[in-house]
Design an enzyme around this catalytic site. Structure first.
Site, short mmCIF file in Angstrom:
data_model
loop_
_atom_site.label_atom_id
_atom_site.label_comp_id
_atom_site.label_asym_id
_atom_site.label_seq_id
_atom_site.Cartn_x
_atom_site.Cartn_y
_atom_site.Cartn_z
N ASP A 1 0.84 -1.21 0.00
CA ASP A 1 0.00 0.00 0.00
C ASP A 1 0.87 1.26 0.00
O ASP A 1 1.99 1.26 0.52
CB ASP A 1 -0.92 -0.03 1.24
CG ASP A 1 -2.09 0.93 1.12
OD1 ASP A 1 -2.37 1.42 0.01
OD2 ASP A 1 -2.73 1.20 2.16
N ASN B 1 -11.10 -2.50 -5.20
CA ASN B 1 -10.34 -1.57 -6.07
C ASN B 1 -11.04 -1.33 -7.42
O ASN B 1 -10.71 -0.38 -8.12
CB ASN B 1 -8.91 -2.07 -6.30
CG ASN B 1 -8.00 -1.93 -5.09
OD1 ASN B 1 -7.10 -2.72 -4.87
ND2 ASN B 1 -8.24 -0.91 -4.27
#
Ligand code: IPE
Ligand code: IPE
Ligand code: MG
Length: 246
Positions: free
Chosen positions: A21, A69
């Site tokens: 991330d 996502n």
């Protein structure tokens, strides 16, 4: 003894999973588009894969794209998919040369057909490799995986292939996307966020968690070493007392 040798002299995690991330924030800090962060994140993937194989980690699972996502802007999704195809194509030879087996988990049928095709080719080509299993979580969500598992087992129950009393942890494991993988020993998340974001909920039941503020494009070999060294300092009790372990 150098750093790598000292790490290798202690027990290594058999399965490391990483929530990669911070690509977007890394790019923003540099006044660039988020996609620039993803491009640089791909370089960290290469370095971490090679360092893991060199160290002797048997299973590495990387969270590359979650079911959530898909809610991102279309252009970002397109760039991520394009990067995926080009990285897979570019790294195929070196994965194979390094004796690394590539697999993927997730609802792979939702991927664009060119991504799916590229992926399945490399999976097929590397399927007999034995040094390390590299699993890419793509369009992966743990709840989706669990739903899929429950449906598959239910169908078998309905067709009298499994009796309900026989359902145990190993039957669940066999029906998860991660079926051939051991439980996660070490879960790493970069970028300072301390959450799981729908990743491997069943498989991390007893994983050691390691959070670092480093953004994914900055996460390199020595940062992986730091995470493993921290893991090696932890006492994994699995419910027992410290005294029982000795
Ligand atoms: C991780 O970086 C890559 C993916 C989730 C695909 P992000 O894109 O989430 O970056 P941040 O969290 O916005 O900085
Ligand atoms: C998790 O990162 C998914 C991947 C790393 C692929 P996100 O950036 O999507 O997670 P949240 O939404 O901030 O929790
Ligand atoms: Mg993020």
């Amino acid at each position: 003894m150098d750093l790598l040798e000292s790490i290798q002299s202690k027990p290594l995690p058999k399965h490391v999973a990483i929530i990669m991330d911070g690509n977007g924030r890394w790019a923003k800090q540099r006044g660039k588009l988020r996609t620039f962060g993803h491009e640089n994140g791909a370089k960290s993937v290469k370095e971490v894969v090679e360092a893991s194989a060199e160290m002797g980690i048997e299973n590495l699972t990387l969270y590359a794209f979650s079911t959530e996502n898909w809610k991102r802007p279309k252009l970002e999704i397109q760039t991520l998919m394009r990067l995926l195809v080009s990285s897979i194509r570019k790294e195929m030879a070196s994965l194979h040369k390094n004796n690394i087996k590539l697999t993927a988990i997730g609802s792979l049928n939702t991927l664009p057909s060119n991504v799916y095709k590229e992926l399945t080719e490399v999976i097929e080509k590397t399927k007999n490799n034995t040094r390390m299993t590299l699993t890419i979580a793509l369009s992966y969500g743990s709840r989706e995986e669990l739903l899929n598992t429950i449906k598959e087992i239910s169908i078998k129950v309905k067709n009298n292939i499994i009796s309900p009393e026989k359902i145990d942890e190993s039957i669940i494991n066999e029906h998860l996307y991660t079926q051939d993988l051991p439980d996660v020993d070490l879960l790493i998340r970069t970028s300072g966020e301390q959450r799981i974001s729908n990743f491997l909920l069943w498989q991390i039941a007893y994983a050691e968690l390691y959070f670092t503020d480093i953004l994914w494009p900055d996460f390199k070999k020595l940062d992986l070493y730091d995470a493993i060294i921290e893991y090696q300092k932890r006492e994994r009790r699995f419910g027992k007392t410290s005294e029982q372990l000795n």
